[in-house]
Design a protein around this motif. Sequence first.
Motif, PDB file in Angstrom:
ATOM      1  N   VAL A   1      45.665 -34.942  -0.291  1.00  0.00           N
ATOM      2  CA  VAL A   1      44.183 -34.794  -0.394  1.00  0.00           C
ATOM      3  C   VAL A   1      43.765 -33.752  -1.218  1.00  0.00           C
ATOM      4  O   VAL A   1      42.804 -34.047  -2.261  1.00  0.00           O
ATOM      5  CB  VAL A   1      43.416 -34.541   1.060  1.00  0.00           C
ATOM      6  CG1 VAL A   1      42.256 -34.106   0.848  1.00  0.00           C
ATOM      7  CG2 VAL A   1      43.640 -35.631   1.770  1.00  0.00           C
ATOM      8  N   GLY A   2      44.297 -32.880  -1.549  1.00  0.00           N
ATOM      9  CA  GLY A   2      44.184 -31.821  -2.600  1.00  0.00           C
ATOM     10  C   GLY A   2      44.569 -32.372  -4.169  1.00  0.00           C
ATOM     11  O   GLY A   2      44.512 -31.302  -5.007  1.00  0.00           O
TER      12      GLY A   2
ATOM     13  N   ASN B   1      57.039 -33.564   8.101  1.00  0.00           N
ATOM     14  CA  ASN B   1      55.785 -33.223   8.398  1.00  0.00           C
ATOM     15  C   ASN B   1      54.809 -34.213   7.783  1.00  0.00           C
ATOM     16  O   ASN B   1      54.215 -34.054   6.776  1.00  0.00           O
ATOM     17  CB  ASN B   1      55.268 -31.873   8.489  1.00  0.00           C
ATOM     18  CG  ASN B   1      53.777 -31.581   8.582  1.00  0.00           C
ATOM     19  OD1 ASN B   1      53.178 -32.766   9.161  1.00  0.00           O
ATOM     20  ND2 ASN B   1      53.373 -30.506   8.516  1.00  0.00           N
TER      21      ASN B   1
ATOM     22  N   ALA C   1      51.610 -35.565   8.520  1.00  0.00           N
ATOM     23  CA  ALA C   1      50.362 -35.079   8.261  1.00  0.00           C
ATOM     24  C   ALA C   1      49.968 -34.097   7.154  1.00  0.00           C
ATOM     25  O   ALA C   1      49.102 -34.135   6.517  1.00  0.00           O
ATOM     26  CB  ALA C   1      49.940 -34.740   9.557  1.00  0.00           C
ATOM     27  N   GLY C   2      51.041 -33.222   7.199  1.00  0.00           N
ATOM     28  CA  GLY C   2      51.006 -32.142   6.123  1.00  0.00           C
ATOM     29  C   GLY C   2      50.867 -32.679   4.748  1.00  0.00           C
ATOM     30  O   GLY C   2      50.431 -32.172   3.831  1.00  0.00           O
TER      31      GLY C   2
ATOM     32  N   GLN D   1      50.562 -29.413  -6.143  1.00  0.00           N
ATOM     33  CA  GLN D   1      49.116 -29.296  -6.743  1.00  0.00           C
ATOM     34  C   GLN D   1      48.719 -28.740  -7.958  1.00  0.00           C
ATOM     35  O   GLN D   1      48.226 -29.218  -8.762  1.00  0.00           O
ATOM     36  CB  GLN D   1      48.226 -28.783  -5.658  1.00  0.00           C
ATOM     37  CG  GLN D   1      48.091 -29.514  -4.454  1.00  0.00           C
ATOM     38  CD  GLN D   1      47.274 -28.735  -3.089  1.00  0.00           C
ATOM     39  OE1 GLN D   1      46.810 -27.632  -3.307  1.00  0.00           O
ATOM     40  NE2 GLN D   1      46.734 -29.398  -2.084  1.00  0.00           N
TER      41      GLN D   1
ATOM     42  N   GLN E   1      49.968 -35.740   3.883  1.00  0.00           N
ATOM     43  CA  GLN E   1      48.798 -36.280   3.540  1.00  0.00           C
ATOM     44  C   GLN E   1      47.645 -35.084   3.072  1.00  0.00           C
ATOM     45  O   GLN E   1      46.900 -35.502   2.315  1.00  0.00           O
ATOM     46  CB  GLN E   1      48.420 -37.036   4.736  1.00  0.00           C
ATOM     47  CG  GLN E   1      48.974 -38.238   4.938  1.00  0.00           C
ATOM     48  CD  GLN E   1      49.547 -39.255   3.820  1.00  0.00           C
ATOM     49  OE1 GLN E   1      48.274 -39.419   3.067  1.00  0.00           O
ATOM     50  NE2 GLN E   1      50.765 -39.493   3.313  1.00  0.00           N
ATOM     51  N   GLU E   2      47.687 -34.203   3.843  1.00  0.00           N
ATOM     52  CA  GLU E   2      46.719 -33.271   3.579  1.00  0.00           C
ATOM     53  C   GLU E   2      47.181 -32.548   2.019  1.00  0.00           C
ATOM     54  O   GLU E   2      46.239 -32.128   1.206  1.00  0.00           O
ATOM     55  CB  GLU E   2      47.105 -31.795   4.438  1.00  0.00           C
ATOM     56  CG  GLU E   2      46.420 -32.362   6.072  1.00  0.00           C
ATOM     57  CD  GLU E   2      46.567 -30.926   6.826  1.00  0.00           C
ATOM     58  OE1 GLU E   2      46.870 -29.784   6.450  1.00  0.00           O
ATOM     59  OE2 GLU E   2      46.563 -31.201   8.129  1.00  0.00           O
ATOM     60  N   THR E   3      48.425 -32.376   1.727  1.00  0.00           N
ATOM     61  CA  THR E   3      48.819 -32.038   0.344  1.00  0.00           C
ATOM     62  C   THR E   3      48.123 -32.878  -0.666  1.00  0.00           C
ATOM     63  O   THR E   3      47.814 -32.732  -1.734  1.00  0.00           O
ATOM     64  CB  THR E   3      50.275 -32.098   0.258  1.00  0.00           C
ATOM     65  OG1 THR E   3      50.820 -31.141   1.033  1.00  0.00           O
ATOM     66  CG2 THR E   3      50.887 -31.685  -1.292  1.00  0.00           C
TER      67      THR E   3
ATOM     68  N   GLY F   1      54.683 -30.497   2.498  1.00  0.00           N
ATOM     69  CA  GLY F   1      53.771 -31.031   3.383  1.00  0.00           C
ATOM     70  C   GLY F   1      53.097 -29.589   3.637  1.00  0.00           C
ATOM     71  O   GLY F   1      52.049 -29.424   4.677  1.00  0.00           O
ATOM     72  N   SER F   2      53.481 -28.317   3.094  1.00  0.00           N
ATOM     73  CA  SER F   2      52.770 -26.958   3.349  1.00  0.00           C
ATOM     74  C   SER F   2      53.400 -26.026   2.398  1.00  0.00           C
ATOM     75  O   SER F   2      54.260 -26.234   1.701  1.00  0.00           O
ATOM     76  CB  SER F   2      52.945 -26.476   4.597  1.00  0.00           C
ATOM     77  OG  SER F   2      54.394 -26.325   5.211  1.00  0.00           O
TER      78      SER F   2
ATOM     79  N   ARG G   1      53.478 -27.436  -1.280  1.00  0.00           N
ATOM     80  CA  ARG G   1      51.992 -27.938  -1.471  1.00  0.00           C
ATOM     81  C   ARG G   1      51.778 -27.190  -2.624  1.00  0.00           C
ATOM     82  O   ARG G   1      50.939 -28.060  -3.423  1.00  0.00           O
ATOM     83  CB  ARG G   1      51.218 -27.768  -0.186  1.00  0.00           C
ATOM     84  CG  ARG G   1      49.975 -27.924  -0.515  1.00  0.00           C
ATOM     85  CD  ARG G   1      48.939 -27.870   1.007  1.00  0.00           C
ATOM     86  NE  ARG G   1      49.288 -28.592   1.916  1.00  0.00           N
ATOM     87  CZ  ARG G   1      48.900 -28.736   3.269  1.00  0.00           C
ATOM     88  NH1 ARG G   1      48.052 -27.677   3.309  1.00  0.00           N
ATOM     89  NH2 ARG G   1      49.335 -29.606   3.997  1.00  0.00           N
TER      90      ARG G   1
END
Length: 267
Positions: free
Chosen positions: A45-46, A36, A38-39, A21, A41-43, A12-13, A17
């Motif tokens: 997205v990238g 985490n 939310a974290g 990626q 999902q941010e990963t 998640g970070s 992450r």
Amino acid sequence: MTQRSIFITGGGSGIGRASAQLFAARGWFVGVADINEAGMQETLVGIAGEAKWAGRLDVRDRAAWDESLAAFAAAAGGRIDAVVNNAGIGTGGSLAELDPEEIDRCLDINLKGVLYGAQAAYPYLKATAPGSALVNMASAAGIAGSAGMSVYCATKFGVRAVSESLDAEWAPDRITVASVCPAFIDTPLLNGTGNRKSNEQIRDRVKAAGLEISPVSHVAEAVWEAVHGTKLDYFVGPTSRRMAFAKRWMPGKVRKQLRNSLRPLGQ
């Protein structure tokens, strides 16, 4: 050609992450696990395309490991080629002042979580060997024990010991096992204070000591090398490499420096 897949905890970070990626950009099916959501999902997205998966996992829960790996394997076409035990927390401060809860939490996440992950991942990695890999995230704190970091150092020394043991234990199965040992990396871990009784960020202590903070991308590249390489330990950053060299060739000098140091060193 079959697409290879990698499962990364702490995705998640930070290091998780960046590693996810990087592997995705190089054609791998990537799975990230974390508490985490939310974290995670941010990963994702990238990461372009559909070759990605995310699932909640508390690495302290052995049964949850089996569930997460099974779900990821199903999404990735029935195979897992690499697992990265990256999830971890920082804990610092005098041992005499640490709460038992802080000690237990660090041991459970940083060390027990690695053991559970290795145990759960074994049948998947055996099935895809040779070429499969278990990569455990250790630290420069697993090279030399520093004042104010007894619990964290214990976990990271332990991670290196687990890696070394499994390197021998899994050799007949032709599974690659490695540990990655970063020093100070620009991740959210540096924004913490290490323990509940301190208000000073780890990042501020690192800068005050004049030590470097390396980009997280350097660790992701080391994870890539560990999955594809043959070494047991991968040292990331000048501090980590210097410490490994000195601990091997000048152990007495390292001990003297650490005993004279009032500030802890670590990831």
